[in-house]
Design a protein around this motif. Structure first.
Motif, short mmCIF file in Angstrom:
data_model
loop_
_atom_site.label_atom_id
_atom_site.label_comp_id
_atom_site.label_asym_id
_atom_site.label_seq_id
_atom_site.Cartn_x
_atom_site.Cartn_y
_atom_site.Cartn_z
N HIS A 238 -5.17 0.41 -2.24
CA HIS A 238 -3.87 0.53 -2.93
C HIS A 238 -3.05 1.67 -2.31
O HIS A 238 -1.82 1.65 -2.35
N VAL A 239 -3.76 2.68 -1.81
CA VAL A 239 -3.11 3.87 -1.27
C VAL A 239 -3.91 4.30 -0.03
O VAL A 239 -5.13 4.14 0.00
N CYS A 240 -3.22 4.83 0.98
CA CYS A 240 -3.97 5.51 2.04
C CYS A 240 -3.43 6.92 2.10
O CYS A 240 -2.23 7.14 1.91
N THR A 241 -4.32 7.88 2.28
CA THR A 241 -3.87 9.26 2.44
C THR A 241 -4.35 9.76 3.77
O THR A 241 -5.52 9.60 4.13
N MET B 68 0.84 -1.20 0.00
CA MET B 68 0.00 0.00 0.00
C MET B 68 0.88 1.26 0.00
O MET B 68 1.81 1.36 0.79
N LYS B 69 0.55 2.18 -0.91
CA LYS B 69 1.31 3.44 -0.95
C LYS B 69 0.82 4.39 0.14
O LYS B 69 -0.35 4.33 0.54
N PHE B 70 1.73 5.27 0.59
CA PHE B 70 1.39 6.28 1.60
C PHE B 70 1.39 7.66 0.95
O PHE B 70 2.41 8.10 0.42
N PHE B 71 0.24 8.34 0.99
CA PHE B 71 0.17 9.74 0.59
C PHE B 71 -0.10 10.55 1.85
O PHE B 71 -0.72 10.03 2.80
N ILE B 72 0.33 11.81 1.86
CA ILE B 72 -0.03 12.68 2.98
C ILE B 72 -1.16 13.60 2.53
O ILE B 72 -1.14 14.11 1.39
N ASP B 73 -2.16 13.76 3.40
CA ASP B 73 -3.36 14.52 3.07
C ASP B 73 -3.26 15.89 3.73
O ASP B 73 -3.82 16.11 4.81
N THR B 74 -2.54 16.79 3.10
CA THR B 74 -2.34 18.13 3.68
C THR B 74 -1.78 19.04 2.60
O THR B 74 -1.21 18.58 1.61
N ASP C 150 8.42 13.61 -5.15
CA ASP C 150 8.42 13.05 -6.50
C ASP C 150 7.41 11.90 -6.54
O ASP C 150 7.77 10.73 -6.45
N GLY C 151 6.13 12.27 -6.62
CA GLY C 151 5.05 11.26 -6.64
C GLY C 151 3.77 11.98 -7.02
O GLY C 151 3.77 13.20 -7.21
N ASP C 152 2.68 11.24 -7.13
CA ASP C 152 1.43 11.85 -7.56
C ASP C 152 0.90 12.87 -6.55
O ASP C 152 0.83 12.59 -5.35
N ILE C 153 0.53 14.05 -7.06
CA ILE C 153 0.06 15.15 -6.22
C ILE C 153 -1.35 15.51 -6.70
O ILE C 153 -1.52 16.01 -7.82
N SER C 154 -2.35 15.24 -5.86
CA SER C 154 -3.74 15.56 -6.25
C SER C 154 -4.04 17.03 -6.02
O SER C 154 -3.88 17.55 -4.92
N ALA C 155 -4.52 17.68 -7.09
CA ALA C 155 -4.91 19.10 -7.03
C ALA C 155 -6.37 19.18 -7.46
O ALA C 155 -6.72 18.75 -8.57
N ALA D 160 7.11 14.30 6.38
CA ALA D 160 6.73 12.94 5.95
C ALA D 160 7.68 12.46 4.85
O ALA D 160 8.10 11.29 4.83
N HIS D 161 8.06 13.37 3.95
CA HIS D 161 8.98 13.01 2.87
C HIS D 161 10.33 12.57 3.43
O HIS D 161 10.92 11.58 2.98
N ASP D 162 10.79 13.30 4.46
CA ASP D 162 12.10 12.98 5.05
C ASP D 162 12.12 11.61 5.74
O ASP D 162 13.18 11.04 5.96
N LEU D 163 10.93 11.08 6.07
CA LEU D 163 10.88 9.72 6.65
C LEU D 163 11.27 8.67 5.61
O LEU D 163 11.62 7.54 5.95
N GLY D 164 11.14 9.04 4.34
CA GLY D 164 11.53 8.12 3.26
C GLY D 164 10.43 7.15 2.85
O GLY D 164 10.68 6.22 2.09
N ILE D 165 9.21 7.36 3.35
CA ILE D 165 8.14 6.40 3.02
C ILE D 165 6.97 7.07 2.28
O ILE D 165 5.92 6.46 2.10
N LEU D 166 7.17 8.32 1.85
CA LEU D 166 6.04 9.05 1.26
C LEU D 166 5.99 8.84 -0.26
O LEU D 166 7.00 8.98 -0.95
#
Ligand code: G3P
Length: 224
Positions: free
Chosen positions: A184-187, A1-7, A55-60, A16-22
């Motif tokens: 597939h993804v959780c945000t 499962m991919k991890f997105f951040i919802d913010t 560097d990943g999908d960004i929902s706008a 979150a990016h610096d954790l290396g799992i985003l």
């Protein structure tokens, strides 16, 4: 499962990016307004700033609710960066817009999804992602995780390629349940992601290891 951040908060995105799992970011008009983002140029600049961090999908998300305006807005957003995913609400014109974008090879995220029927329509229109809001389903006394499970079963049976992006996640437990349910993804916001790190036995175990490590250092110093 991919991890997105919802913010839309750049500091949280960076942490979150610096954790290396985003793997990506989702935003919505409420999250953008919370950061004080107003006006077209500021909005576009903010999305560009997010794309520079992750560097990943960004929902706008589009702000309009009629087909022509959603298409115009979505094309402007998609032109910003190859990682932009146009987020479109699950309404009649939104469905048509998703089909339009999908035919043009523009990635989409169908948002405000609360039922399996809506998720089927999003997949039929060719959405890249479908966003069931599980926390808000829980809020009205239904079972948000069960909805994710139901959509995952239907998509597997039908062979739909749309990815289930579990949204409106409120806790670390929600994240684990979404992984079990086949999302597939959780945000989610930063806190539930950081919450996954902690366990009382990890904390007490580490305290003991740190104390014993101090003893080891003393022994090593004595031997020198
Ligand atoms: O991704 C959707 C999310 O931002 C909604 O979350 O907590 O407002 O239901 P919430």
């Amino acid at each position: 499962m991919k991890f997105f951040i919802d913010t839309a908060n750049l500091a949280h995105i960076k942490e979150a990016h610096d954790l290396g799992i985003l793997d990506g970011v989702t935003t919505n008009p409420s999250l953008m307004a919370k950061e004080g983002i107003k006006g077209t140029q500021a909005t576009l600049d903010h999305y560009k700033a997010i794309c520079e961090i992750v560097d990943g999908d960004i929902s706008a998300e589009v702000l309009s609710t009629d087909f022509d305006s959603m298409v115009e807005e979505g094309e402007t957003l998609a032109a910003l960066h190859p990682n932009i995913v146009v987020k479109v609400p699950m309404i009649k014109d939104g469905l048509k817009a998703i089909k339009y974008f999908s035919d043009k090879g523009i990635k989409t995220n169908c948002t405000l999804v609360f039922s399996a029927g809506q998720a089927i329509l999003a997949a039929k229109a060719g959405a890249t992602y479908v966003s069931p809001f599980l926390g808000r389903v829980d809020d009205i006394g239904w079972d948000g995780v069960q909805l994710i499970e139901q959509i995952a079963n239907i998509y597997a049976i039908q062979g739909y390629e749309t990815q289930i992006l579990a949204a409106s996640i409120r806790s670390s437990l929600h994240i684990v349940k979404c992984a079990e349910a086949g999302a597939h993804v959780c945000t989610c916001p930063l806190e539930p992601i950081l919450g996954l790190l902690t366990h009382p036995l990890t904390a007490s175990g580490l305290a003991k290891f740190v104390a014993d490590a101090e003893k080891m250092k003393e022994i090593m110093q004595e031997q020198e």
